[in-house]
Design a protein around this motif. Structure first.
Motif, PDB file in Angstrom:
ATOM      1  N   SER A   1       0.812  -1.222   0.000  1.00 12.35           N
ATOM      2  CA  SER A   1       0.000   0.000   0.000  1.00 12.35           C
ATOM      3  C   SER A   1       0.840   1.265   0.000  1.00 12.35           C
ATOM      4  O   SER A   1       0.311   2.356   0.243  1.00 12.35           O
ATOM      5  CB  SER A   1      -0.911   0.020   1.235  1.00 12.35           C
ATOM      6  N   THR A   2       2.120   1.154  -0.275  1.00 10.62           N
ATOM      7  CA  THR A   2       2.993   2.327  -0.187  1.00 10.62           C
ATOM      8  C   THR A   2       2.498   3.512  -1.009  1.00 10.62           C
ATOM      9  O   THR A   2       2.544   4.657  -0.530  1.00 10.62           O
ATOM     10  CB  THR A   2       4.435   1.952  -0.584  1.00 10.62           C
ATOM     11  N   PRO A   3       1.992   3.335  -2.251  1.00 18.37           N
ATOM     12  CA  PRO A   3       1.518   4.523  -2.979  1.00 18.37           C
ATOM     13  C   PRO A   3       0.429   5.290  -2.227  1.00 18.37           C
ATOM     14  O   PRO A   3       0.444   6.532  -2.206  1.00 18.37           O
ATOM     15  CB  PRO A   3       0.988   3.925  -4.288  1.00 18.37           C
ATOM     16  N   ALA A   4      -0.513   4.573  -1.612  1.00 21.85           N
ATOM     17  CA  ALA A   4      -1.575   5.248  -0.872  1.00 21.85           C
ATOM     18  C   ALA A   4      -1.065   5.847   0.431  1.00 21.85           C
ATOM     19  O   ALA A   4      -1.525   6.912   0.859  1.00 21.85           O
ATOM     20  CB  ALA A   4      -2.717   4.268  -0.588  1.00 21.85           C
ATOM     21  N   VAL A   5      -0.114   5.178   1.082  1.00 20.53           N
ATOM     22  CA  VAL A   5       0.483   5.719   2.300  1.00 20.53           C
ATOM     23  C   VAL A   5       1.189   7.040   1.989  1.00 20.53           C
ATOM     24  O   VAL A   5       1.083   8.018   2.740  1.00 20.53           O
ATOM     25  CB  VAL A   5       1.447   4.700   2.925  1.00 20.53           C
ATOM     26  N   VAL A   6       1.909   7.070   0.887  1.00 20.22           N
ATOM     27  CA  VAL A   6       2.545   8.314   0.446  1.00 20.22           C
ATOM     28  C   VAL A   6       1.488   9.381   0.183  1.00 20.22           C
ATOM     29  O   VAL A   6       1.654  10.552   0.550  1.00 20.22           O
ATOM     30  CB  VAL A   6       3.400   8.066  -0.812  1.00 20.22           C
ATOM     31  N   GLY A   7       0.371   8.984  -0.437  1.00 25.20           N
ATOM     32  CA  GLY A   7      -0.697   9.939  -0.699  1.00 25.20           C
ATOM     33  C   GLY A   7      -1.240  10.562   0.567  1.00 25.20           C
ATOM     34  O   GLY A   7      -1.427  11.783   0.651  1.00 25.20           O
ATOM     35  N   ASN A   8      -1.480   9.731   1.590  1.00 21.42           N
ATOM     36  CA  ASN A   8      -1.991  10.261   2.854  1.00 21.42           C
ATOM     37  C   ASN A   8      -0.946  11.099   3.574  1.00 21.42           C
ATOM     38  O   ASN A   8      -1.228  12.204   4.053  1.00 21.42           O
ATOM     39  CB  ASN A   8      -2.435   9.119   3.759  1.00 21.42           C
TER      40      ASN A   8
ATOM     41  N   PRO B   1       8.654  -5.852   4.080  1.00 21.78           N
ATOM     42  CA  PRO B   1       7.635  -5.056   3.386  1.00 21.78           C
ATOM     43  C   PRO B   1       6.726  -4.324   4.358  1.00 21.78           C
ATOM     44  O   PRO B   1       6.358  -4.854   5.416  1.00 21.78           O
ATOM     45  CB  PRO B   1       6.846  -6.119   2.603  1.00 21.78           C
ATOM     46  N   CYS B   2       6.384  -3.106   3.993  1.00 23.81           N
ATOM     47  CA  CYS B   2       5.499  -2.286   4.814  1.00 23.81           C
ATOM     48  C   CYS B   2       4.283  -1.882   3.994  1.00 23.81           C
ATOM     49  O   CYS B   2       4.365  -1.706   2.778  1.00 23.81           O
ATOM     50  CB  CYS B   2       6.236  -1.055   5.327  1.00 23.81           C
ATOM     51  N   GLY B   3       3.162  -1.736   4.675  1.00 20.08           N
ATOM     52  CA  GLY B   3       1.930  -1.404   3.972  1.00 20.08           C
ATOM     53  C   GLY B   3       0.944  -0.737   4.894  1.00 20.08           C
ATOM     54  O   GLY B   3       1.263   0.242   5.567  1.00 20.08           O
ATOM     55  N   ALA B   4      -0.260  -1.295   4.964  1.00 22.40           N
ATOM     56  CA  ALA B   4      -1.327  -0.661   5.731  1.00 22.40           C
ATOM     57  C   ALA B   4      -1.162  -0.936   7.219  1.00 22.40           C
ATOM     58  O   ALA B   4      -0.902  -2.049   7.635  1.00 22.40           O
ATOM     59  CB  ALA B   4      -2.681  -1.175   5.265  1.00 22.40           C
ATOM     60  N   MET B   5      -1.299   0.109   7.995  1.00 21.88           N
ATOM     61  CA  MET B   5      -1.515  -0.019   9.432  1.00 21.88           C
ATOM     62  C   MET B   5      -2.304   1.187   9.891  1.00 21.88           C
ATOM     63  O   MET B   5      -2.132   2.287   9.369  1.00 21.88           O
ATOM     64  CB  MET B   5      -0.217  -0.147  10.228  1.00 21.88           C
ATOM     65  N   ARG B   6      -3.155   0.968  10.845  1.00 22.88           N
ATOM     66  CA  ARG B   6      -4.054   1.982  11.400  1.00 22.88           C
ATOM     67  C   ARG B   6      -3.400   3.368  11.438  1.00 22.88           C
ATOM     68  O   ARG B   6      -2.381   3.567  12.078  1.00 22.88           O
ATOM     69  CB  ARG B   6      -4.434   1.547  12.814  1.00 22.88           C
ATOM     70  N   GLY B   7      -4.004   4.298  10.737  1.00 29.93           N
ATOM     71  CA  GLY B   7      -3.467   5.648  10.651  1.00 29.93           C
ATOM     72  C   GLY B   7      -2.777   5.933   9.336  1.00 29.93           C
ATOM     73  O   GLY B   7      -2.677   7.084   8.912  1.00 29.93           O
ATOM     74  N   PHE B   8      -2.222   4.895   8.698  1.00 26.52           N
ATOM     75  CA  PHE B   8      -1.937   4.834   7.263  1.00 26.52           C
ATOM     76  C   PHE B   8      -1.264   6.084   6.691  1.00 26.52           C
ATOM     77  O   PHE B   8      -1.848   6.843   5.932  1.00 26.52           O
ATOM     78  CB  PHE B   8      -3.278   4.608   6.564  1.00 26.52           C
ATOM     79  N   GLY B   9       0.006   6.324   7.118  1.00 31.92           N
ATOM     80  CA  GLY B   9       0.758   7.456   6.582  1.00 31.92           C
ATOM     81  C   GLY B   9       0.635   8.716   7.400  1.00 31.92           C
ATOM     82  O   GLY B   9       1.537   9.568   7.385  1.00 31.92           O
ATOM     83  N   SER B  10      -0.462   8.868   8.126  1.00 30.12           N
ATOM     84  CA  SER B  10      -0.676  10.069   8.929  1.00 30.12           C
ATOM     85  C   SER B  10      -0.048   9.961  10.314  1.00 30.12           C
ATOM     86  O   SER B  10       0.273  10.978  10.923  1.00 30.12           O
ATOM     87  CB  SER B  10      -2.178  10.342   9.076  1.00 30.12           C
ATOM     88  N   VAL B  11       0.116   8.747  10.824  1.00 23.60           N
ATOM     89  CA  VAL B  11       0.713   8.564  12.147  1.00 23.60           C
ATOM     90  C   VAL B  11       2.130   9.125  12.170  1.00 23.60           C
ATOM     91  O   VAL B  11       2.519   9.858  13.090  1.00 23.60           O
ATOM     92  CB  VAL B  11       0.712   7.076  12.542  1.00 23.60           C
ATOM     93  N   GLN B  12       2.917   8.776  11.156  1.00 22.93           N
ATOM     94  CA  GLN B  12       4.319   9.184  11.136  1.00 22.93           C
ATOM     95  C   GLN B  12       4.453  10.708  11.054  1.00 22.93           C
ATOM     96  O   GLN B  12       5.218  11.321  11.810  1.00 22.93           O
ATOM     97  CB  GLN B  12       5.046   8.530   9.956  1.00 22.93           C
TER      98      GLN B  12
END
Length: 789
Positions: A341-348, A375-386
């Motif tokens: 899900s990296t493309p969507a994580v980058v988007g968020n 590999p990394c992908g979806a986790m609760r908060g999805f790009g916004s946590v970091q």
């Protein structure tokens, strides 16, 4: 079709419950079973004649496979099959957004734990022994483990000498994939490209790799069908996307690959990607027998994606009065070996990476990168946590530089309805950021740190270990606010399908709801029942087992299922109700507009008529299947990041109170308080539970949770060494729910599950920072960060 049994509670069953409509504290039909330990999870699946499947995984983070010898494994008595990539009949690679991950390793392994071969045997120990006898000849390569280095980008110290836009790889030989190491680069450009400000603060931040740490391991049972297809019973978050990827790998059409959701023991994003799905199906089709696969805890750490580690550099500029002038940010997400899900994580992370603030000038570069890390992908908060750890730390640093109160600075710059986000999108529903913060401020604080004879060791950092009697213990209070998109964004065709059936059973009207929306513990089954009871006026509502016999409901992620599947169930119920009221019109003799369903009756308030619904229906079964979509979003402009990217935002704020033993570096979170706007609480008790759970995961990342990776190798794949908060680590919580309806959403609701995971961690970090006076730019915070040793 054969159906597996599940110990200890029998075959897969429908869930039926009575009582509880929209807005009520409705009891979960699966709740009592889970509390008693009687609920059947996917790892409980069983068939008398089944085989056991085991995966052989790479011990190396980066290597070329010279050869694989499966002969020694096949010679083990009881072994029925040993498979490699040569035995995959269809597409050899799969992926959520990019098909880049091999079903079984081809000629290269790109991370430690990558699946290389499969074994099926009549006993799990036999399968494991056989897998250990497979001989793989590896040509070990140097792993690429730094995201910036993978792109050939400079270090932070070199940035002032680097070009403004750096997107090219510097070394062709370092490419981990044919198209290079860049998964996605998102640019957000708004306002003046060269702004100036009275006060400027710069910070560099790092967030470690967090695991979803769900308790139920990856598991499932594949049963070969008489039609040459396969039935898969599996714990997952996304039945139809799983089906699509499995079909491609098996070379079979969807009607011959049938999925049913098995009991899910937690997910949090870690079950969006395939794990054992294709592997079990391959073994079942190859042997002609049911095959069960269930990972142990160590294998689970290698068998699913994790939260992206991130390195970030932020620059905030403001006036001397505290008005934000600009934010510049460079963000790197380490996606590991495959895209997931990296493309969507980058988007968020890119579009919401400056927080819920009004900023006229924005310059963000957000990168998702391939490395040889897990590999990394979806986790609760999805790009916004970091990014929240970074931008909220920046707001605290800016407040200190300005001599302002940190909450006051946030309120001064907060988003509100009508504000414009960094993507140029206008917030067209309530955005009560200021109220969330003011309500937190108004909450009473816990009692002061005890001293002297009043000290109870259980209240001290270190607990009953007798590490301190209060000496060196300092208290800190921190605030943080965050926002998160709800549902899928950037033009994704986000929809859900619901089938609703109304009929008379045993003289009573009963509704059945059938969706493919995965219940992963969040309470969706209850929500579906509440909506059906509300719209159809019946008490008995049955939720059909989740499977692919109905249209897709999308993923149970992005805080979207109550919104999107709830919207689909509501729409299907409305269609059923319209037909029933039309049937009742001739019986009651009143226009449809004068009729409603309530309490199992057709009611006409004008005539004072209440006709039993069962009398109206008789033997007629009324059924409707509807596909429902939220309002469309759009892809952002690739050069500016401008566009209507997100359908809805959720807002939350936290206050954390901590005690820190500054001599030993021990932290005790004394209290957490949260305020969150949920639009409409469909099930208030469940909403509070989601807020508690999200807060716990945010607290965990702040002070303890991290998968330690050295040179591409995981150092702590167990719950002995990967620490998560226990009941002793979670403090008392105060929660206030706000309900400002979103006019675009069913019932005005907002997604709930992710937002509290985003603001809780930064609040804990802010409190530790206040207690110690240290800058603290990395999470999780470790004792050595606090003591300097």
């Amino acid at each position: 079709m054969s159906t597996p049994t599940r110990t200890p509670s029998g075959a897969p069953a429908q869930m039926t419950g009575a009582g509880g409509r929209v807005g009520d504290d409705a009891q979960r039909p699966d709740g009592v079973l889970k509390v008693r330990g009687e609920f059947a999870y996917s790892s409980d699946l069983w068939m008398d004649d089944m085989l056991w499947g085991v995966t052989l995984r790479s011990p190396h983070p980066h290597a070329r496979i010279r050869s694989i010898d499966v002969g020694p494994a096949l010679a083990v008595p009881g072994v029925q099959a040993v498979l490699t990539s040569d035995d995959v009949p269809g597409e050899k690679v799969y992926g959520l957004e990019l098909a880049d991950q091999p079903v079984l390793a081809l000629d290269v392994v790109r991370y430690q734990g990558e699946p290389v071969a499969l074994v099926a045997a009549d006993h799990p120990d036999t399968a494991r022994r056989a897998a250990a006898r497979i001989v793989v000849d590896y040509d070990v390569r140097e792993p690429v483990t730094d995201a910036r280095a993978a792109l050939g980008h400079p270090t932070w110290n070199q940035l002032h000498d680097a070009p403004a836009e750096v997107t090219e790889l510097s070394r062709e030989s370092a490419n981990l994939h044919p198209h290079g190491n860049l998964v996605r680069h998102l640019k957000v450009r708004k306002g003046d490209p060269e702004p100036t400000a009275d006060v400027v603060v710069v910070g560099e931040y790092e967030v470690g790799m967090q695991d979803q740490a769900f308790l139920g391991p990856e598991s499932g049972l594949a049963v070969p069908g008489e039609d040459g297809g396969v039935d898969l019973y599996v714990a997952t978050q996304w039945l139809h996307v799983d089906q699509r990827q499995i079909c491609a790998a098996l070379g079979l059409p969807p009607e011959r690959v049938r999925l049913t959701l098995a009991g899910v023991g937690g997910a949090f994003g870690g079950r969006e990607d395939l794990s054992m799905h294709v592997h079990a199906c391959l073994l079942a089709l190859h042997t002609g027998k049911p095959v069960k696969m269930s990972y142990n805890r160590e294998e689970s750490f290698f068998g699913h994606v994790h939260r992206h580690p991130a390195t970030m550099r932020y620059e905030h500029g403001a006036t001397r009065d505290g008005d934000l002038v600009y934010v510049k940010a460079t963000i790197y997400f380490d996606g590991g070996a495959y895209a997931s899900s990296t493309p969507a994580v980058v988007g968020n992370g890119g579009t919401m990476g400056i927080g819920p603030y009004v900023v006229p000038n924005v310059h963000v570069d957000c990168y998702g990168v391939y490395t040889n890390n897990p590999p990394c992908g979806a986790m609760r908060g999805f790009g916004s946590v970091q990014t929240a750890f970074a931008y909220e730390s920046q707001m605290d640093a800016l407040a200190a530089e300005l001599g302002m109160d940190a909450v006051e600075l946030r309120c001064r710059n907060a988003l509100e309805q009508g504000s414009e986000t960094p993507t140029g999108q206008v917030v067209d529903s309530p955005a009560p950021v200021v109220e969330l913060l003011r309500r937190l401020e108004a909450m009473p604080l816990p009692p002061e740190v005890p001293t002297g004879d009043d000290v109870d060791l259980r209240d001290m950092p270190g607990g009953v270990s007798n590490t301190t009697h209060g000496e060196g213990v300092r208290r800190g209070v921190g605030y943080a606010v965050a926002y998160k998109n709800v549902a899928f964004s950037e033009g994704f065709d986000d929809h859900s399908t619901a089938r609703v059936r109304l009929e008379v059973v045993g003289g009573e009207a009963v509704a059945t709801v059938h969706t493919a929306a995965a219940e992963v513990g969040q309470g969706l089954v209850t929500v579906e029942q509440q909506i059906a009871r509300t719209e159809l006026g019946v008490d008995r509502v049955t939720v059909h087992p989740k499977d692919t016999a109905v249209g897709s409901a999308g993923s149970t992620s992005a805080s979207r299922q109550t919104y999107v599947t709830g919207g689909a169930v509501k729409a299907a119920c409305e269609a059923v109700r319209a037909r029933v009221l039309e049937m009742a019109r001739s019986v009651v003799g009143r226009p449809v507009a004068d009729l409603r369903l309530d309490g199992g009756k057709v009611v006409s308030d004008l005539e004072g008529v209440a006709l039993p619904l069962a009398d109206v229906l008789g033997d007629t079964v009324v059924e409707e299947t509807l596909e429902w979509r939220h309002r469309p979003t759009e892809a952002v402009d690739p050069e500016t990041g401008q566009g209507f990217a997100h359908v809805q935002y959720a807002f939350s704020a936290h206050r954390a109170v901590v005690d820190v033993d500054t001599e030993l570096g021990l932290v005790k979170v004394v209290e957490m308080a949260c305020t969150q706007d949920v639009g409409r609480a469909i099930n208030p008790q469940a909403v509070v539970g989601q807020i508690h759970g999200g807060t716990a995961q945010g607290l965990g990342l702040a002070v303890m949770e991290e998968i330690l990776v050295r040179d591409g190798r995981v150092q702590n794949p167990s719950f002995t060494d990967y620490l998560i908060p226990t009941v002793l680590d979670m403090p008392p919580m105060r929660v206030e729910i706000l309900e400002y309806a979103d006019p675009h959403a069913p019932y005005g609701l907002r997604g709930v599950g992710e937002a509290p995971n985003i603001s809780s961690g930064p609040a804990v970090l802010a409190a530790i920072r206040q207690a110690t006076g240290l800058p603290l730019t990395r999470v999780p915070v470790r004792p050595e960060h606090l003591t300097g040793t």
